[in-house]
Every structure is written in structure tokens, then in C-alpha cells.
Scaffold this active site. Structure first.
Site, PDB file in Angstrom:
ATOM      1  N   ASP A 189      51.861  28.732  50.029  1.00 34.49           N
ATOM      2  CA  ASP A 189      51.066  29.673  50.810  1.00 34.49           C
ATOM      3  C   ASP A 189      50.822  29.058  52.179  1.00 34.49           C
ATOM      4  OD1 ASP A 189      49.283  32.092  51.050  1.00 34.49           O
ATOM      5  OD2 ASP A 189      47.789  30.524  51.363  1.00 34.49           O
ATOM      6  N   GLU A 273      55.867  33.740  50.885  1.00 39.41           N
ATOM      7  CA  GLU A 273      55.484  35.121  51.152  1.00 39.41           C
ATOM      8  C   GLU A 273      56.288  35.660  52.321  1.00 39.41           C
ATOM      9  OE1 GLU A 273      51.336  37.722  51.506  1.00 39.41           O
ATOM     10  OE2 GLU A 273      51.317  35.538  51.673  1.00 39.41           O
ATOM     11  N   CYS A 326      43.165  37.311  40.656  1.00 34.85           N
ATOM     12  CA  CYS A 326      42.815  36.132  39.858  1.00 34.85           C
ATOM     13  C   CYS A 326      44.054  35.634  39.124  1.00 34.85           C
ATOM     14  CB  CYS A 326      41.698  36.475  38.863  1.00 34.85           C
ATOM     15  SG  CYS A 326      41.271  35.103  37.752  1.00 34.85           S
ATOM     16  N   CYS A 329      43.082  35.629  34.887  1.00 34.10           N
ATOM     17  CA  CYS A 329      42.946  36.848  34.083  1.00 34.10           C
ATOM     18  C   CYS A 329      43.641  38.059  34.698  1.00 34.10           C
ATOM     19  CB  CYS A 329      41.471  37.162  33.853  1.00 34.10           C
ATOM     20  SG  CYS A 329      40.582  37.686  35.339  1.00 34.10           S
ATOM     21  N   CYS A 345      35.662  34.616  39.961  1.00 35.81           N
ATOM     22  CA  CYS A 345      36.125  35.828  39.284  1.00 35.81           C
ATOM     23  C   CYS A 345      35.129  36.217  38.181  1.00 35.81           C
ATOM     24  CB  CYS A 345      37.514  35.600  38.691  1.00 35.81           C
ATOM     25  SG  CYS A 345      38.188  37.041  37.816  1.00 35.81           S
ATOM     26  N   CYS A 347      35.776  36.526  35.215  1.00 37.94           N
ATOM     27  CA  CYS A 347      36.057  35.729  34.017  1.00 37.94           C
ATOM     28  C   CYS A 347      35.402  34.360  34.063  1.00 37.94           C
ATOM     29  CB  CYS A 347      37.559  35.583  33.814  1.00 37.94           C
ATOM     30  SG  CYS A 347      38.386  34.627  35.116  1.00 37.94           S
ATOM     31  N   ASP A 354      43.341  29.601  48.893  1.00 37.66           N
ATOM     32  CA  ASP A 354      44.745  29.286  49.183  1.00 37.66           C
ATOM     33  C   ASP A 354      45.490  28.799  47.950  1.00 37.66           C
ATOM     34  OD1 ASP A 354      44.266  29.966  51.820  1.00 37.66           O
ATOM     35  OD2 ASP A 354      43.711  27.921  52.386  1.00 37.66           O
TER      36      ASP A 354
END
Length: 397
Positions: A189, A273, A326, A329, A345, A347, A354
Site C-alpha cells: 500500500d 493498487e 476489515c 471479518c 472494527c 468485531c 495502512d
């Protein structure tokens, strides 16, 4: 059958006064021929809807040399002039293939000064390179040796805005071979706070090369702005500005070469990306930082080195919500402002923005290589994480 990779080996050299004058004259003639051919092709298309080919422009060049106004074209080697016509033909091929914009005229002040010589226009013997129309070899600084037993097929001489002279020798390099296969895969990333964040959790700092020289650059640019146009003082001030820009670009390129070489050597699959940097720099608050990070150059280096060494680069669709998803999950958040660097999150897992994005990129890239799933960009995750649209750049050894 073994195929060797062709590599360009670039060196600096110090021309004599006569060589510098000859090369400068060649640069001017190359620019003139390119512009004349472009004007002729444009006029033929606008007036007669006729496509002029390379062979036609080559015949035009012969006729131009016989005129009194352009007789000076005979004073330089004919090979760089023919190569300029070939480059124009390539530009039109890309244009008609909708891969580039319409070719533009070369500027005496802004365009790159270069001339390309094929094997018939130079002599390379005993480590000495002599160009056509020259009696002495170029004084090249051999910073690294050429591949043993090879000789250049094409030589390109250029001069940058800082006044430095370079010669680029295109050779086959038998030492470039596919690396041993490894099972390692990594998601990458890119960012501004950190130049790269890997799915392993490693963060590589952003050197911010332009910021280091920003004060010196601004000072020299202010001095340049005060000089009278066309004066010798302005030329000297412009050269000082160009040298600072060159120093920044050299440091940036060196950093990217080291990073991309390391990634290619350590990993079999690299997932990145598919960013549209051209559109991102339209944000005037981030344009300078994005340009300094050189994400496009990073990707370009990564792809051609992966091709050399038998690695695979996968570019994930730009709309994939790597930061908002996430990685544990699969829950997708509605928004994720840039100022949020960590988030928790539902969860219960706390994510570094990042690192989480790098994990998601890796998972999305591997989903396509393993099962071939995913042709649409992910907008929601009702049943957890799914595959996403990919733009693979598959490199076979």
C-alpha cells in the site's frame, strides 16, 4: 530457447568542445526534422484526409536536404534524423491505437535534447565509443562494466536541463535470468506518511526528497525570476535551478530502484493498487507530495523488474475499498477520512489503516490468481470479503 533481456546502460561523459558543438547541432537537426515531418503529416490529414507513412517522410527528408534552406541537415549524421522519423511513426501508432495523445511539436527550450544512433553510425572497440562525424571517442565515465561479450546495438546521447551529458548503450544482458521461485507474496500500500506499507506490517519511511531541498530551490527560483529574459545571468540562474531539480530526481530514482529490487527478489507475487496518479495530482493540497512520492515510477520499475526475473505483479482495481474493509471479518465501513490512521472494527479488532489496506490488497490479489473469481469491484460485503475486479500484470519467466 534462451532469450536475453535488452538493457540500457547509462553513463555520464565529458565531451570536448568540438564534440559538444557537433552533438548540439545534431540535437537541433533532429528536432527540426521531427517538427517538419509532424507538420507535413498534420497538413496532409487536415487538407486531404491522407495518412503519411514513415517511408513518405523519409523521402521528404531526402528532398529537404537538397534545398538551400535546409542544406545544413547534411552536416550531421543521417541516422539520428531517420530515427527521429521512426519515433514520430511510433507516436502516431500509439495515437491511432488510442494509447496516447496526438504528437506535439518539439520545443527548443523545453523538449529533451537527444539523438539516437544505430550500429551503422558508431564504432565500439576496446571499450571506446566513437560516433559518426567524430574523430575522437567519447570520454565516458564507466561507472559499471557492460555485460561481458556484448556490444551495444543502439546508442542514445542526451543532455539534461542541468547541462549534464549522458550516453545510453542498449545491450543484451545474459546475466538477467528468472530468480528461483519462492512462495512469498506481499501486498503493498503506497502512501505519503510512509512511502510503502507492506502486508507483513513493515512500514518504509517516505524520504521526501523534494522537501529536503525546498528552501534552496525556492531561493534559486526567486533569483531566476528577477533576471532579465534572454540574459546570460538568467541562463546561469536557470542552470542552478535545474541542478537542484536533477539532484532531487537522482535521489528519488535511487531510492525507488533499491526498494523495487528488494521487493522483486524477496517475493514471487506482489499486489499493488491500480491508482490513477494523473487524476490524484489535481488535488492541489496533495499534488506536491504525491509527485515527490513518484508512485507511477515505482509501479513502472516494479513491473519491468518482475518481467525480467520471473515474478508476478497484480494491480487491484482502484475502487476496491482496501482501507475501509476489515481484513479479519470483512465488515465494510461507510466512510474513512484521511485523518483516521487507526480504527476499531465491530468485531473488536483495532486496525492500522495502512497495514489493513495492505492485507486486503494481498487477499484480493491472491483471490484472482488462485480461483479466478471476481470481475466486479466490491461495493458491499453482506457475507464477508469477496474477490474484486483485478488488472493483473502477469509475468512469465
Amino acid at each position: 530457447m534462451t532469450t536475453h533481456v535488452k538493457r540500457a546502460f547509462k553513463y555520464r561523459f565529458c565531451p570536448t568542445d568540438a564534440q559538444a558543438a557537433e552533438l548540439s547541432r545534431t540535437f537541433g537537426c533532429v528536432r527540426k526534422v521531427y517538427n517538419l515531418a509532424l507538420a507535413a503529416r498534420t497538413e496532409a490529414w487536415v487538407t486531404r484526409q491522407e495518412r503519411v507513412t514513415y517511408n513518405a517522410t523519409s523521402a521528404m527528408l531526402t528532398a529537404w536536404k537538397k534545398t538551400g534552406e535546409l542544406a545544413y541537415l547534411n552536416e550531421v549524421s543521417s541516422v539520428p534524423l531517420q530515427q527521429a522519423l521512426r519515433h514520430l511513426q511510433t507516436a502516431f501508432t500509439h495515437f491511432f491505437g488510442k494509447r496516447a495523445k496526438y504528437p506535439r511539436f518539439k520545443s527548443r527550450k523545453k523538449s529533451r535534447k537527444s539523438a539516437e544512433y544505430t550500429s551503422s553510425a558508431f564504432r565500439f572497440r576496446d571499450g571506446k565509443l566513437t560516433l559518426a562525424k567524430m574523430t575522437e571517442p567519447l570520454d565516458i565515465v564507466w561507472s559499471r562494466p557492460l555485460p561481458e561479450g556484448t556490444s551495444p546495438s543502439t546508442v542514445t546521447v542526451s543532455q539534461d536541463a542541468a547541462g549534464r551529458w549522458f550516453v545510453s548503450l542498449l545491450c543484451e544482458d545474459p546475466s538477467v535470468k528468472p530468480l528461483p521461485a519462492t512462495g512469498q507474496a506481499v501486498g503493498v500500500d503506497v502512501g505519503l506518511d510512509h512511502l510503502l506499507t507492506l502486508s507483513t506490517g513493515e512500514k518504509i519511511a517516505n524520504p521526501r526528497h523534494e522537501r529536503r531541498d525546498r528552501a534552496a530551490l525556492a531561493k534559486q527560483q526567486r533569483r531566476l525570476a528577477k533576471k532579465e529574459k534572454g540574459s546570460a545571468n538568467r541562463a546561469r540562474a536557470r542552470l542552478k535551478v535545474a541542478k537542484i531539480h536533477a539532484r532531487i530526481a537522482d535521489r528519488r530514482r535511487d531510492t525507488l530502484h533499491k526498494l523495487t529490487t528488494r521487493l522483486v527478489r524477496e517475493n514471487q507475487t506482489i499486489v499493488i493498487e491500480d491508482l490513477t496518479v494523473r487524476n490524484m495530482v489535481k488535488n492541489h493540497r496533495l499534488a506536491r507530495a504525491i509527485s515527490d512520492a513518484a508512485w507511477s515510477e515505482f509501479r513502472s520499475m516494479l513491473e519491468y523488474k518482475a518481467q525480467w526475473y520471473g515474478r508476478e505483479v497484480i494491480a487491484v482495481d482502484r475502487w476496491f475499498p482496501s482501507s475501509r474493509l476489515c481484513s479479519v471479518c470483512g465488515t465494510l465501513r461507510d466512510t474513512m477520512p484521511l485523518n483516521i490512521r487507526t480504527w476499531t472494527c465491530d468485531c473488536g479488532v483495532t486496525h492500522d489503516r495502512d497495514v489493513n489496506a495492505a492485507h486486503n490488497l494481498l487477499a484480493a490479489g491472491l483471490a484472482v490468481t488462485v480461483c479466478g473469481a471476481g470481475v466486479r469491484s466490491q461495493r458491499s460485503t453482506p457475507d464477508g470479503q469477496s474477490a474484486t475486479k483485478q488488472k493483473p500484470s502477469r509475468r512469465e519467466p
